[in-house]
Scaffold this motif. Structure first.
Motif, PDB file in Angstrom:
ATOM      1  N   THR A 162       0.301  -1.182  -0.238  1.00 48.69           N
ATOM      2  CA  THR A 162      -0.389  -0.265  -0.081  1.00 48.69           C
ATOM      3  C   THR A 162       0.666   1.430  -0.370  1.00 48.69           C
ATOM      4  O   THR A 162       2.169   1.657   0.629  1.00 48.69           O
ATOM      5  N   CYS A 164       1.198   5.063   1.802  1.00 49.28           N
ATOM      6  CA  CYS A 164       0.415   5.410   3.308  1.00 49.28           C
ATOM      7  C   CYS A 164       0.586   7.091   2.942  1.00 49.28           C
ATOM      8  O   CYS A 164       1.620   7.326   3.603  1.00 49.28           O
ATOM      9  N   ASN A 168      -5.938   8.065   7.364  1.00 44.49           N
ATOM     10  CA  ASN A 168      -6.175   6.330   7.938  1.00 44.49           C
ATOM     11  C   ASN A 168      -5.602   5.740   6.552  1.00 44.49           C
ATOM     12  O   ASN A 168      -6.090   5.005   6.502  1.00 44.49           O
ATOM     13  N   ASP A 169      -5.087   6.096   6.094  1.00 44.82           N
ATOM     14  CA  ASP A 169      -4.295   5.126   4.983  1.00 44.82           C
ATOM     15  C   ASP A 169      -3.242   3.514   6.172  1.00 44.82           C
ATOM     16  O   ASP A 169      -2.876   4.220   6.907  1.00 44.82           O
ATOM     17  N   LYS A 170      -4.291   2.013   5.523  1.00 44.71           N
ATOM     18  CA  LYS A 170      -3.417   1.192   6.596  1.00 44.71           C
ATOM     19  C   LYS A 170      -2.041   1.252   5.857  1.00 44.71           C
ATOM     20  O   LYS A 170      -2.410   0.637   4.178  1.00 44.71           O
ATOM     21  N   GLU A 171      -0.984   0.149   6.847  1.00 44.28           N
ATOM     22  CA  GLU A 171       0.058  -0.240   6.052  1.00 44.28           C
ATOM     23  C   GLU A 171      -0.814  -2.193   6.060  1.00 44.28           C
ATOM     24  O   GLU A 171      -0.954  -2.619   6.864  1.00 44.28           O
ATOM     25  N   THR A 172      -0.447  -2.533   4.577  1.00 46.61           N
ATOM     26  CA  THR A 172      -0.520  -3.731   4.304  1.00 46.61           C
ATOM     27  C   THR A 172       0.672  -4.113   3.620  1.00 46.61           C
ATOM     28  O   THR A 172       1.599  -3.865   1.962  1.00 46.61           O
ATOM     29  N   ALA A 343      -2.136  -7.119   7.601  1.00 47.36           N
ATOM     30  CA  ALA A 343      -2.473  -5.848   7.083  1.00 47.36           C
ATOM     31  C   ALA A 343      -2.009  -4.707   8.843  1.00 47.36           C
ATOM     32  O   ALA A 343      -2.520  -6.278   9.947  1.00 47.36           O
ATOM     33  N   VAL A 345      -1.044  -3.400  12.020  1.00 44.65           N
ATOM     34  CA  VAL A 345      -2.185  -2.823  13.315  1.00 44.65           C
ATOM     35  C   VAL A 345      -1.642  -1.789  14.273  1.00 44.65           C
ATOM     36  O   VAL A 345      -0.926  -2.223  15.007  1.00 44.65           O
ATOM     37  N   TYR A 347      -3.127   1.279  17.047  1.00 42.67           N
ATOM     38  CA  TYR A 347      -3.781   2.904  16.928  1.00 42.67           C
ATOM     39  C   TYR A 347      -3.422   3.029  18.513  1.00 42.67           C
ATOM     40  O   TYR A 347      -2.531   3.010  19.274  1.00 42.67           O
ATOM     41  N   ASP A 432      -4.238   1.639  -1.998  1.00 42.89           N
ATOM     42  CA  ASP A 432      -4.067   0.487  -1.517  1.00 42.89           C
ATOM     43  C   ASP A 432      -5.596  -0.645  -2.085  1.00 42.89           C
ATOM     44  O   ASP A 432      -5.755  -2.226  -1.586  1.00 42.89           O
TER      45      ASP A 432
END
Length: 538
Positions: A162, A164, A168-172, A343, A345, A347, A432
Motif C-alpha cells: 500500500t 500511505c 487513515n491509510d493502512k499499511e499492508t 494489515a 495494526v 491504534y 491500497d
C-alpha cells in the motif's frame, strides 16, 4: 484436589481431541470435553476426526458421565455450535451430562472458572473406581513441526503493498518465508501460524509497572513452545519470558482480583472496589470499557501501590498466542516458500500508541534473513473443487484476497480451467489496491475475470456486494447452471454478512424464490462444499 484431600489420588489424562483413537470410551467413567468452534460453525482442525467419529458412532456409552465446556465467539452466527453438537450427541449415545453445558463467549474467565468449580465440586460424588491406565501415551505421535514445536523459518522478502500518505491509510505487507528442510506441507486455503515477539518498549513499560528490573530469574511457562535454541533452559530473565511467552495486551480478571487484595492507596482501593460492586465480575457485567482500553501495564499503573510478586503477576497473565494468516501462495508453485499478506495494526487508547503484536513484529522488528517460529494450520473447509473445470467465484476485499492469490496461482497452472471470477475491494485504486499489477496481468491473460470495488474513489461508497448485485444474472447462471462454487474470505461481521444477504437476494430474484427458499438454497450449497467461508472478526 489431591493436595487438599488425602482421600483423593486422581490421575486425570489431558488428551488432545486429535488423539481420540487411543481412548476407549467403554472403559472411561468421567469425561470433560473442552472444545471450541472455528470460523463459520465448524470444529477446530485437530478435533475434526473426533467430531466426525462421534457423529457416526453407534456405540452406547450409558455408563459415562460427562460435561462440555463450549468455547466460541458470539460475533459469529453459529456460536458454540461444535460444543452444542458434542453435548447433544454424547447424550443421544446414553452418556449422562452431570454438569450443564457451559457456553463461553471468547475468553470469559468468570464463566470458565464457574464451570471448573462445578467440575471439581462434582468429582468427589462421582464414585470413580480405580484401575490401571490402559492408555499407552507412546501411541501419541507428534508431527516433526507443529504448534508446540514450530519451525524456525527465514524471512526472505518483505514489502509494502500500500501507499500511505494520509492519516487513515493502512499499511499492508507481503512477506515470504523460506521453510526449506522443514518437511512442512500445506494446501491452498490453509493458514500459517506465526509466533511473534512483543514490542521491547511495551515490555519495559510493563516491567516498570511490576516494580521490577527485568533481570529477575523466573521459570519458563509450561505452555512455552519448544525452541531448539533454548529448549534445555528452565529458567530465564523476566524480560525474556515477557518477550516471547506472555500476552501484554489482554487482561485476565485474575489480575484485578489479585490487586483487590493487595493495593494500599485509598483512591486506588476505591477504584478497584467500584469495579467489584454488585457482582460486576459475573459474566457480561464487568465494565468492559475499562478493560478494553487497557493493557496489563495500564492496569498495574492504575494501582501503583500494589506489591504483587513477579510470579503472582505472571500467574495472572495470558499466554502469548500465535496468530494465523491465510497463505497467499500455492505449494504447487513453490513448496519451500510460504507467503502471507497482513494489515499492520496501529491504534491509540488512553492517549497511548498501541500496536498489533504480530504485524508490527514482522513489519518493524523482524529483519530480512532473521528466523521466525512458524507452523501450518489446516483449513479443510476452504478448498478449491477437485475438478478444475468447475467455475469459482472468489470474494475477498482487503487482506481477504490472500488465499485467492494461492487459488489463482493454482488454477493458472492447470492445462484447462473453468472461469475464475474474483471480486476484490479496497478504498482507493492508487493507495491500497493489493497485488494490482499481478491481478491486472492475470485479467489481461484471461486467467481471471476481475471485478474491483473502490469504496472511497467517488462520492457514493461502492463495495463488493454492489458489484455482485450488478452481476446477479451472470452469477445465478454460474451457480445454478454450471455448479459454480462461491468462496468468501475476510471480515465476518460486516463484509461476509452483507455479501451473504446480497447472494440471498440474487438467488431469490434470479431464481424466482422467496428469501427463505433462497437461504435454504445457499445452505444446501454450503452443505455440498460449494459455498465456503474463511472469515474472522476484525
Amino acid at each position: 484436589m489431591n493436595s487438599e484431600n488425602s482421600e483423593f489420588c486422581l490421575q486425570p489424562r489431558v488428551i488432545n481431541a486429535r488423539d481420540y483413537r487411543i481412548i476407549d470410551f467403554t472403559k472411561e467413567q468421567l469425561c470433560f470435553v473442552v472444545i471450541s468452534t472455528s470460523g463459520d460453525g465448524v470444529p477446530p482442525t485437530d478435533a475434526r476426526p473426533f467430531y466426525e467419529f462421534l457423529l457416526c458412532s453407534e456405540t452406547r456409552i450409558d455408563h459415562l458421565k460427562f460435561s462440555v465446556l463450549a468455547l466460541g465467539d458470539s460475533n459469529y452466527p453459529q456460536f458454540c455450535k461444535t460444543g452444542r453438537t458434542v453435548r447433544e450427541r454424547m447424550g443421544n449415545l446414553g452418556a449422562a451430562c452431570v454438569i450443564g453445558r457451559q457456553d463461553v463467549d471468547m475468553e470469559d474467565w468468570a464463566v470458565i472458572n464457574k464451570w471448573i468449580d462445578s467440575a471439581t465440586k462434582y468429582i468427589p460424588s462421582a464414585h470413580l473406581s480405580t484401575s490401571l491406565d490402559y492408555i499407552q501415551h507412546d501411541d501419541i505421535t507428534e508431527e516433526k513441526y507443529s504448534r508446540n514445536r514450530p519451525f524456525m523459518a527465514i524471512l526472505k522478502t518483505k514489502h509494502l503493498l500500500t501507499v500511505c500518505g494520509h492519516e487513515n491509510d493502512k499499511e499492508t505487507i507481503h512477506c515470504e518465508f523460506d521453510i526449506t528442510g522443514s518437511d512442512l506441507t500445506w494446501t491452498s486455503g490453509d493458514a500459517l501460524g506465526i509466533y511473534p515477539q512483543n514490542n521491547p518498549p511495551e515490555i519495559d513499560y510493563l516491567i516498570k509497572a511490576m516494580h521490577c528490573s527485568g533481570k529477575e530469574q523466573v521459570s519458563k511457562p509450561s505452555w512455552a513452545y519448544q525452541d531448539s535454541n533454548d529448549e534445555h533452559e528452565s529458567k530465564c530473565t523476566l524480560s525474556s519470558v515477557l518477550l516471547k511467552y506472555y500476552d501484554l495486551k489482554s487482561v485476565k480478571l485474575d489480575l484485578l482480583e489479585a490487586l483487590k487484595q493487595n493495593v494500599s492507596n485509598g483512591e486506588e482501593k476505591s477504584l478497584i472496589e467500584s469495579l467489584f460492586e454488585k457482582d460486576v465480575l459475573q459474566s457480561n457485567n464487568l465494565p468492559q470499557n475499562y478493560l478494553k482500553e487497557r493493557e496489563v501495564a495500564d492496569i498495574l499503573m492504575d494501582f501503583k501501590s500494589h506489591t504483587l510478586s513477579v510470579n503472582k503477576v505472571l500467574s495472572c497473565m495470558k499466554s502469548l498466542q500465535p496468530r494465523y494468516y491465510s497463505i497467499s501462495s500455492s505449494p504447487k508453485k513453490d513448496g519451500n516458500k510460504v507467503c502471507v499478506t497482513a494489515a499492520v495494526v496501529r491504534y491509540e487508547t488512553l492517549g497511548r500508541s498501541r500496536t498489533g503484536v504480530t504485524t508490527t513484529f514482522i513489519h518493524d522488528r523482524l529483519d530480512i534473513d532473521n528466523i521466525c517460529p512458524v507452523f501450518m494450520s489446516r483449513n479443510p473447509d476452504f478448498r478449491l473443487p477437485d475438478n478444475s473445470q468447475v467455475p469459482v467465484i472468489l470474494i475477498g476485499p482487503g487482506t481477504g484476497i490472500a488465499p485467492f492469490i494461492a487459488f489463482i496461482q493454482e488454477r493458472e497452472m492447470e492445462a484447462s480451467c473453468g472461469l475464475t471470477w474474483l471480486y476484490f475491494g479496497c478504498r482507493h485504486k492508487d493507495r491500497d489496491y493489493l497485488y494490482k499489477s499481478q491481478l491486472e496481468k492475470w485479467a489481461a491473460d484471461d486467467v481471471v475475470r476481475l471485478s474491483v470495488a473502490f469504496s472511497r474513489d467517488q462520492d457514493k461508497k461502492v463495495y463488493v456486494q454492489d458489484h455482485i448485485q450488478r452481476d446477479s444474472q451472470a452469477i445465478w447462471q454460474l451457480i445454478h447452471k454450471e455448479n459454480a462454487s462461491i468462496f468468501i474470505c475476510g471480515d465476518a461481521k460486516h463484509m461476509a454478512h452483507d455479501v451473504h444477504v446480497t447472494l440471498i437476494n440474487t438467488v431469490a430474484e434470479e431464481g424466482g424464490m422467496d428469501k427463505n427458499e433462497a437461504a435454504i438454497y445457499l445452505q444446501r450449497m454450503e452443505e455440498n462444499s460449494r459455498y465456503q467461508k474463511d472469515v474472522w472478526v476484525v
